[in-house]
Scaffold this motif. Structure first.
Motif, short mmCIF file in Angstrom:
data_model
loop_
_atom_site.label_atom_id
_atom_site.label_comp_id
_atom_site.label_asym_id
_atom_site.label_seq_id
_atom_site.Cartn_x
_atom_site.Cartn_y
_atom_site.Cartn_z
N ASP A 158 -6.89 2.59 14.71
CA ASP A 158 -5.70 2.58 13.86
C ASP A 158 -6.00 3.54 12.70
O ASP A 158 -6.83 3.24 11.85
N SER A 193 6.06 5.60 13.24
CA SER A 193 4.98 5.45 12.26
C SER A 193 3.78 4.71 12.86
O SER A 193 3.67 4.61 14.09
N LYS A 232 1.37 7.35 4.57
CA LYS A 232 0.63 7.48 3.32
C LYS A 232 0.20 8.91 3.05
O LYS A 232 0.42 9.42 1.96
N TYR A 272 -4.70 6.28 7.39
CA TYR A 272 -5.07 6.84 6.08
C TYR A 272 -5.87 8.13 6.16
O TYR A 272 -6.64 8.45 5.26
N SER A 280 -0.42 7.51 11.55
CA SER A 280 0.71 7.34 10.65
C SER A 280 0.71 8.47 9.63
O SER A 280 -0.35 8.86 9.14
N THR A 314 2.95 1.46 12.69
CA THR A 314 3.31 0.19 13.32
C THR A 314 3.85 0.41 14.72
O THR A 314 3.46 -0.25 15.68
N GLY A 337 0.84 -1.20 0.00
CA GLY A 337 0.00 0.00 0.00
C GLY A 337 0.87 1.24 0.00
O GLY A 337 1.03 1.89 1.04
C1 LIG Z 1 -4.26 -0.35 8.73
C2 LIG Z 1 -2.79 -0.05 8.75
N1 LIG Z 1 -2.23 0.29 9.97
C3 LIG Z 1 -0.91 0.55 10.06
C4 LIG Z 1 -0.08 0.49 8.96
C5 LIG Z 1 1.39 0.78 9.23
O1 LIG Z 1 1.95 1.66 8.43
P1 LIG Z 1 3.30 2.40 8.88
O2 LIG Z 1 2.90 3.75 9.30
O3 LIG Z 1 4.17 2.40 7.64
O4 LIG Z 1 3.93 1.63 10.01
C6 LIG Z 1 -0.59 0.13 7.67
C7 LIG Z 1 0.31 0.05 6.42
N2 LIG Z 1 -0.02 -1.04 5.59
C8 LIG Z 1 0.38 -0.99 4.18
C9 LIG Z 1 1.87 -0.77 4.00
C10 LIG Z 1 2.77 -1.98 4.05
C11 LIG Z 1 2.71 -2.68 5.39
O5 LIG Z 1 2.00 -3.70 5.44
O6 LIG Z 1 3.36 -2.21 6.34
C12 LIG Z 1 -0.15 -2.22 3.47
O7 LIG Z 1 -1.09 -2.86 4.04
O8 LIG Z 1 0.25 -2.47 2.32
C13 LIG Z 1 -1.97 -0.12 7.59
O9 LIG Z 1 -2.53 -0.46 6.41
#
Ligand SMILES: Cc1[nH+]cc(COP(=O)(O)O)c(CN[C@@H](CCC(=O)O)C(=O)O)c1O
Length: 401
Positions: A214, A105, A250, A217, A247, A107, A36
């Motif tokens: 969470d 971020s 995105k 987006y 986060s 996660t 994503g």
């Molecule tokens: C619902 C959700 N919560 C948290 C995160 C964490 O994102 P970050 O801020 O980078 O830690 C993501 C990214 N998920 C996309 C990115 C790749 C991943 O899995 O990580 C995805 O689902 O493709 C989500 O889709």
């Protein structure tokens, strides 16, 4: 025998591993619709203009240094981040009842929140929507939380199973933790309607459950920051407790900068201060303090009226391009008279189309058309461009006929 000789080779991550397979493919027509991450029409990663301008400002500022941030991160970032997700006149903000801590971020915010719950909200299970983002199932057990699930997606209607969701939330033991996607549910792209959110909120409050949002987006789903925060704000405004993971990966394109925040809405300023002090203990022994650069970019963009305006228009641009890809893919399937009802491609929200293709069909699309996507049928629409939509439509057509 050598040390670690018997260590198993771990499987690749179901989402991140797709990119590795894509990179190995030498085909000229390969398509990465797995991770994503936003791509431009030319299929390239996108560094926002507002971000580049903010970085130029930071680079020119000779008074800046590389000193450690406090354990809780950049204070200005924390303030701007919580004001972004909550309305400025939100009672929780006005009464200073929100503890916000910069984390790595989304996660990292989820993981610190999970460790906090394991330490200070023990014995409660966390209920995850079925299905949910794959890494949720890695993060919460790693913190020692017991994971349960609540019904969320109805594969027949390709919509929300609101009856099943409410039944499961009602039958969960009072005081359970409930994980909710703020907007743009991953992987289904199905969000509750405002009136459904109100029912969900009431059940959660009646049962004394603890909501954990969470929010990965915000602004990316509809293009509008407030619309995408409406569900979270309805909870934050009702006086109850709430955890929020944010986060900027995105919506500000800061994927690799690892910028996010955990906010805990409490009942009083005193409690918020005590919680912040306990979260600091957790972070100190995990990574001690967060990175300075990404949080400084966000602070510069959000703190400057013009840069914030420019960011918001870039955000709308990204959201609109994804919506355009939805329309073009839908039209291409109609044009091919591809069997099946594909209207969910138009109705779903956010980065992903939960196509309904099964893992065998996905495997055929990868083998014959070099289309890379997660085996649950999720398609990252940002990986598409007008020139590649026909190729994906051909692949889907072949997979279902
Ligand atoms: C619902 C959700 N919560 C948290 C995160 C964490 O994102 P970050 O801020 O980078 O830690 C993501 C990214 N998920 C996309 C990115 C790749 C991943 O899995 O990580 C995805 O689902 O493709 C989500 O889709």
């Amino acid at each position: 025998k050598c040390l670690w000789e018997d260590v198993e080779m771990a499987p690749e991550d179901p989402i991140l591993g797709v990119t590795l397979a894509y990179n190995k493919d030498t085909s000229a027509v390969k398509l990465n619709l797995g991770v994503g991450a936003y791509r431009t029409e030319e299929g390239k990663p996108f560094v926002l203009e507002s971000v580049r301008k903010a970085e130029a400002i930071l680079a020119a500022d000779r008074s800046r240094n590389k000193e450690y941030l406090p354990i809780t991160g950049l204070a200005a970032f924390n303030k701007l981040s919580r004001e972004l997700i909550l309305e400025n006149d939100c009672p929780a903000l006005v009464e200073n009842r929100v503890a916000t801590i910069q984390c790595l971020s989304g996660t990292g915010s989820l993981r610190v929140g999970a460790d906090f719950l394991a330490a200070h909200y023990p014995n409660a299970a966390i209920y995850l929507p079925d299905p949910t983002w794959g890494n949720h199932k890695g993060i919460f057990p790693a913190s020692g939380l017991c994971m349960k699930k609540y019904r969320y997606y109805n594969s027949q209607s390709r919509g929300l199973d609101i009856e099943g969701m409410i039944k499961d939330l009602k039958s969960a033991p009072s005081g359970s933790v409930v994980l909710l996607h703020g907007c743009a549910h991953n992987p289904t792209g199905v969000d509750p309607l405002p009136e459904q959110w109100e029912v969900i909120r009431q059940v959660i409050r009646d049962k004394g459950h603890l909501p954990f949002f969470d929010c990965a987006y915000q602004g990316f789903a509809s293009g509008d920051l407030s619309q995408d925060a409406a569900a979270v704000r309805s909870f934050a405004g009702d006086g109850g407790e709430l955890l929020i993971a944010q986060s900027f990966a995105k919506n500000m394109g800061l994927y690799g900068e690892r910028v996010g925040a955990l906010s805990v809405v409490c009942r009083s300023e005193v409690i918020a201060k005590k919680l912040e002090s306990q979260v600091k203990i957790i972070i100190r022994k995990m990574y001690s303090s967060p990175p300075i650069h990404g949080a400084s970019i966000v602070t510069t963009v959000l703190g400057d009226k013009e840069l914030r305006e420019e960011w918001m228009s870039e955000l709308r641009g990204m959201a609109n391009r994804i919506i355009q890809m939805r329309k073009q893919l839908y039209d291409a399937l109609i044009l091919r008279e591809t069997p099946g009802d594909w209207s969910h491609i138009l109705n779903q929200i956010g980065m992903f189309t939960y196509s309904g293709l099964n893992k065998e069909q996905v495997a055929v699309m990868t083998r014959d058309y070099h289309v890379y996507m997660t085996s649950n049928g999720r398609i990252s629409m940002a990986g598409l461009s007008p020139s590649t939509v026909p190729h994906l439509a051909d692949a889907i057509h072949a997979a279902v006929t």
